[in-house]
Design a protein around this motif. Structure first.
Motif, PDB file in Angstrom:
ATOM      1  N   GLN A 112       0.820  -1.213   0.000  1.00 17.29           N
ATOM      2  CA  GLN A 112       0.000   0.000   0.000  1.00 17.29           C
ATOM      3  C   GLN A 112       0.853   1.261   0.000  1.00 17.29           C
ATOM      4  O   GLN A 112       0.522   2.245  -0.650  1.00 17.29           O
ATOM      5  CB  GLN A 112      -0.942  -0.015   1.209  1.00 17.29           C
ATOM      6  CG  GLN A 112      -1.890   1.157   1.286  1.00 17.29           C
ATOM      7  CD  GLN A 112      -2.870   1.186   0.127  1.00 17.29           C
ATOM      8  OE1 GLN A 112      -3.268   0.143  -0.389  1.00 17.29           O
ATOM      9  NE2 GLN A 112      -3.255   2.370  -0.304  1.00 17.29           N
ATOM     10  N   GLU A 113       1.985   1.227   0.706  1.00 20.82           N
ATOM     11  CA  GLU A 113       2.856   2.399   0.768  1.00 20.82           C
ATOM     12  C   GLU A 113       3.420   2.736  -0.613  1.00 20.82           C
ATOM     13  O   GLU A 113       3.516   3.906  -0.985  1.00 20.82           O
ATOM     14  CB  GLU A 113       3.997   2.168   1.757  1.00 20.82           C
ATOM     15  CG  GLU A 113       3.554   2.160   3.202  1.00 20.82           C
ATOM     16  CD  GLU A 113       4.696   1.839   4.151  1.00 20.82           C
ATOM     17  OE1 GLU A 113       5.873   1.961   3.771  1.00 20.82           O
ATOM     18  OE2 GLU A 113       4.386   1.452   5.295  1.00 20.82           O
ATOM     19  N   HIS A 114       3.795   1.705  -1.362  1.00 19.35           N
ATOM     20  CA  HIS A 114       4.351   1.930  -2.700  1.00 19.35           C
ATOM     21  C   HIS A 114       3.278   2.496  -3.640  1.00 19.35           C
ATOM     22  O   HIS A 114       3.548   3.413  -4.420  1.00 19.35           O
ATOM     23  CB  HIS A 114       4.925   0.627  -3.263  1.00 19.35           C
ATOM     24  CG  HIS A 114       5.583   0.783  -4.592  1.00 19.35           C
ATOM     25  ND1 HIS A 114       6.573   1.714  -4.832  1.00 19.35           N
ATOM     26  CD2 HIS A 114       5.386   0.132  -5.775  1.00 19.35           C
ATOM     27  CE1 HIS A 114       6.957   1.632  -6.086  1.00 19.35           C
ATOM     28  NE2 HIS A 114       6.254   0.684  -6.677  1.00 19.35           N
ATOM     29  N   GLN A 128       3.379  10.835  -6.247  1.00 20.20           N
ATOM     30  CA  GLN A 128       4.334  11.381  -7.215  1.00 20.20           C
ATOM     31  C   GLN A 128       3.599  11.878  -8.465  1.00 20.20           C
ATOM     32  O   GLN A 128       3.887  12.962  -8.976  1.00 20.20           O
ATOM     33  CB  GLN A 128       5.361  10.323  -7.600  1.00 20.20           C
ATOM     34  CG  GLN A 128       6.404  10.816  -8.565  1.00 20.20           C
ATOM     35  CD  GLN A 128       7.369   9.718  -8.982  1.00 20.20           C
ATOM     36  OE1 GLN A 128       7.144   8.546  -8.723  1.00 20.20           O
ATOM     37  NE2 GLN A 128       8.438  10.121  -9.640  1.00 20.20           N
ATOM     38  N   ILE A 129       2.647  11.104  -8.952  1.00 23.22           N
ATOM     39  CA  ILE A 129       1.861  11.501 -10.128  1.00 23.22           C
ATOM     40  C   ILE A 129       1.097  12.788  -9.830  1.00 23.22           C
ATOM     41  O   ILE A 129       1.086  13.726 -10.626  1.00 23.22           O
ATOM     42  CB  ILE A 129       0.911  10.364 -10.560  1.00 23.22           C
ATOM     43  CG1 ILE A 129       1.711   9.181 -11.103  1.00 23.22           C
ATOM     44  CG2 ILE A 129      -0.088  10.855 -11.605  1.00 23.22           C
ATOM     45  CD1 ILE A 129       0.880   7.928 -11.319  1.00 23.22           C
ATOM     46  N   GLY A 150       1.834  15.023  -7.581  1.00 20.04           N
ATOM     47  CA  GLY A 150       2.798  16.105  -7.409  1.00 20.04           C
ATOM     48  C   GLY A 150       3.195  16.712  -8.743  1.00 20.04           C
ATOM     49  O   GLY A 150       3.295  17.936  -8.888  1.00 20.04           O
ATOM     50  N   LYS A 151       3.404  15.861  -9.735  1.00 19.95           N
ATOM     51  CA  LYS A 151       3.748  16.358 -11.075  1.00 19.95           C
ATOM     52  C   LYS A 151       2.568  17.131 -11.672  1.00 19.95           C
ATOM     53  O   LYS A 151       2.760  18.137 -12.341  1.00 19.95           O
ATOM     54  CB  LYS A 151       4.147  15.197 -12.003  1.00 19.95           C
ATOM     55  CG  LYS A 151       5.451  14.559 -11.644  1.00 19.95           C
ATOM     56  CD  LYS A 151       6.606  15.508 -11.888  1.00 19.95           C
ATOM     57  CE  LYS A 151       7.921  14.817 -11.618  1.00 19.95           C
ATOM     58  NZ  LYS A 151       9.064  15.661 -11.876  1.00 19.95           N
ATOM     59  N   GLY A 152       1.371  16.670 -11.403  1.00 25.03           N
ATOM     60  CA  GLY A 152       0.188  17.392 -11.881  1.00 25.03           C
ATOM     61  C   GLY A 152       0.077  18.763 -11.237  1.00 25.03           C
ATOM     62  O   GLY A 152      -0.256  19.755 -11.889  1.00 25.03           O
ATOM     63  N   LEU A 153       0.412  18.829  -9.953  1.00 23.48           N
ATOM     64  CA  LEU A 153       0.386  20.108  -9.244  1.00 23.48           C
ATOM     65  C   LEU A 153       1.457  21.053  -9.785  1.00 23.48           C
ATOM     66  O   LEU A 153       1.201  22.246  -9.978  1.00 23.48           O
ATOM     67  CB  LEU A 153       0.583  19.869  -7.748  1.00 23.48           C
ATOM     68  CG  LEU A 153       0.362  21.053  -6.823  1.00 23.48           C
ATOM     69  CD1 LEU A 153      -1.040  21.620  -6.983  1.00 23.48           C
ATOM     70  CD2 LEU A 153       0.595  20.634  -5.380  1.00 23.48           C
ATOM     71  N   HIS A 205       3.210  12.908 -19.290  1.00 21.96           N
ATOM     72  CA  HIS A 205       3.740  12.459 -17.999  1.00 21.96           C
ATOM     73  C   HIS A 205       2.684  11.684 -17.208  1.00 21.96           C
ATOM     74  O   HIS A 205       2.986  10.646 -16.618  1.00 21.96           O
ATOM     75  CB  HIS A 205       4.252  13.637 -17.183  1.00 21.96           C
ATOM     76  CG  HIS A 205       4.704  13.230 -15.821  1.00 21.96           C
ATOM     77  ND1 HIS A 205       5.893  12.583 -15.616  1.00 21.96           N
ATOM     78  CD2 HIS A 205       4.104  13.330 -14.611  1.00 21.96           C
ATOM     79  CE1 HIS A 205       6.009  12.300 -14.328  1.00 21.96           C
ATOM     80  NE2 HIS A 205       4.935  12.756 -13.699  1.00 21.96           N
ATOM     81  N   MET A 206       1.483  12.223 -17.174  1.00 26.55           N
ATOM     82  CA  MET A 206       0.406  11.558 -16.434  1.00 26.55           C
ATOM     83  C   MET A 206       0.113  10.179 -17.027  1.00 26.55           C
ATOM     84  O   MET A 206      -0.049   9.207 -16.286  1.00 26.55           O
ATOM     85  CB  MET A 206      -0.865  12.414 -16.441  1.00 26.55           C
ATOM     86  CG  MET A 206      -0.749  13.706 -15.651  1.00 26.55           C
ATOM     87  SD  MET A 206      -0.602  13.455 -13.887  1.00 26.55           S
ATOM     88  CE  MET A 206      -2.278  13.011 -13.477  1.00 26.55           C
ATOM     89  N   GLN A 207       0.081  10.097 -18.338  1.00 25.44           N
ATOM     90  CA  GLN A 207      -0.180   8.814 -18.975  1.00 25.44           C
ATOM     91  C   GLN A 207       0.933   7.807 -18.672  1.00 25.44           C
ATOM     92  O   GLN A 207       0.657   6.651 -18.353  1.00 25.44           O
ATOM     93  CB  GLN A 207      -0.340   8.979 -20.488  1.00 25.44           C
ATOM     94  CG  GLN A 207      -1.661   9.585 -20.882  1.00 25.44           C
ATOM     95  CD  GLN A 207      -1.777   9.777 -22.383  1.00 25.44           C
ATOM     96  OE1 GLN A 207      -0.815  10.092 -23.057  1.00 25.44           O
ATOM     97  NE2 GLN A 207      -2.979   9.582 -22.900  1.00 25.44           N
ATOM     98  N   ALA A 208       2.177   8.264 -18.772  1.00 25.74           N
ATOM     99  CA  ALA A 208       3.301   7.366 -18.499  1.00 25.74           C
ATOM    100  C   ALA A 208       3.292   6.913 -17.035  1.00 25.74           C
ATOM    101  O   ALA A 208       3.510   5.728 -16.741  1.00 25.74           O
ATOM    102  CB  ALA A 208       4.619   8.055 -18.832  1.00 25.74           C
TER     103      ALA A 208
END
Length: 194
Positions: A3-5, A12-13, A15-18, A110-113
């Motif tokens: 669950q942590e992973h 992370q995903i 964060g990149k969106g933000l 990025h979101m798709q990847a």
């Protein structure tokens, strides 16, 4: 996969969106500032030109001089200033749209990847007997990816439409300038002949 992973990957995903959202906000703010500067300069120039014209009108000795000052040349000069301003505005809009489009494209990619990597890892580590869950999960994931592609298409169309609108505005201003010049030319010739 624990669950942590899963949570770390999703974080992370997100964060990149933000980050992309902040970048879009910065680009929009920069373009708004450029447009405000253009508007300020155009307003200042118009005020200076108006003051100069008023000085000339007040210094005129007869009405004929005033009519000549406010003739075709003055209208054409004003029209040229408006057209130049409109071109600058259009350029700022195009550059801003290009930056926004690149940011949106990079974020979608990025979101798709990131989501694809997350789904691949999640489904590869799925427990035995969870085939039905994995299949439905992949179906939902496919729908999310279609949503991203639809957003990409709508974004591109919006940017193209913004540029078309800017081009149409320039053409309209230039057409109006041409009409004023055409309408004023015979009147100027008539006055000069008299």
């Amino acid at each position: 996969m624990n669950q942590e992973h899963i949570t770390a990957t999703l974080s992370q995903i997100n964060g990149k969106g933000l980050e992309a959202t902040f970048t879009l906000g910065e680009v929009a703010l920069e373009n708004a500032q450029k447009l405000a500067e253009l508007h300020y300069e155009a307003s200042k120039d118009a005020l200076v030109n108006t003051q100069e014209s008023m000085k000339q009108v007040l210094a005129a000795k007869d009405p004929k001089q005033v009519t000549e000052m406010l003739g075709t040349d003055a209208l054409q000069a004003a029209g040229n200033q408006v057209a130049a301003y409109q071109k600058k505005v259009t350029q700022v809009i195009r550059n801003g749209n290009k930056q926004l489009s690149q940011t949106v494209e990079a974020n979608i990619d990025h979101m798709q990847a990131g989501l694809q990597d997350w789904v691949d890892t999640l489904t590869a580590n799925a427990p035995t007997g969870s085939d039905a869950f994995v299949s439905s999960f992949k179906t939902v994931y496919g729908s999310v990816m279609q949503g991203y592609e639809q957003f990409r298409a709508v974004s591109k169309e919006a940017f193209v439409n913004a540029e078309k609108s800017a081009d149409q505005a320039i053409n309209a201003v230039q057409g109006q300038i041409a009409q004023v010049k055409k309408a004023a030319t015979p009147a100027t010739r008539t006055r000069k002949a008299a």
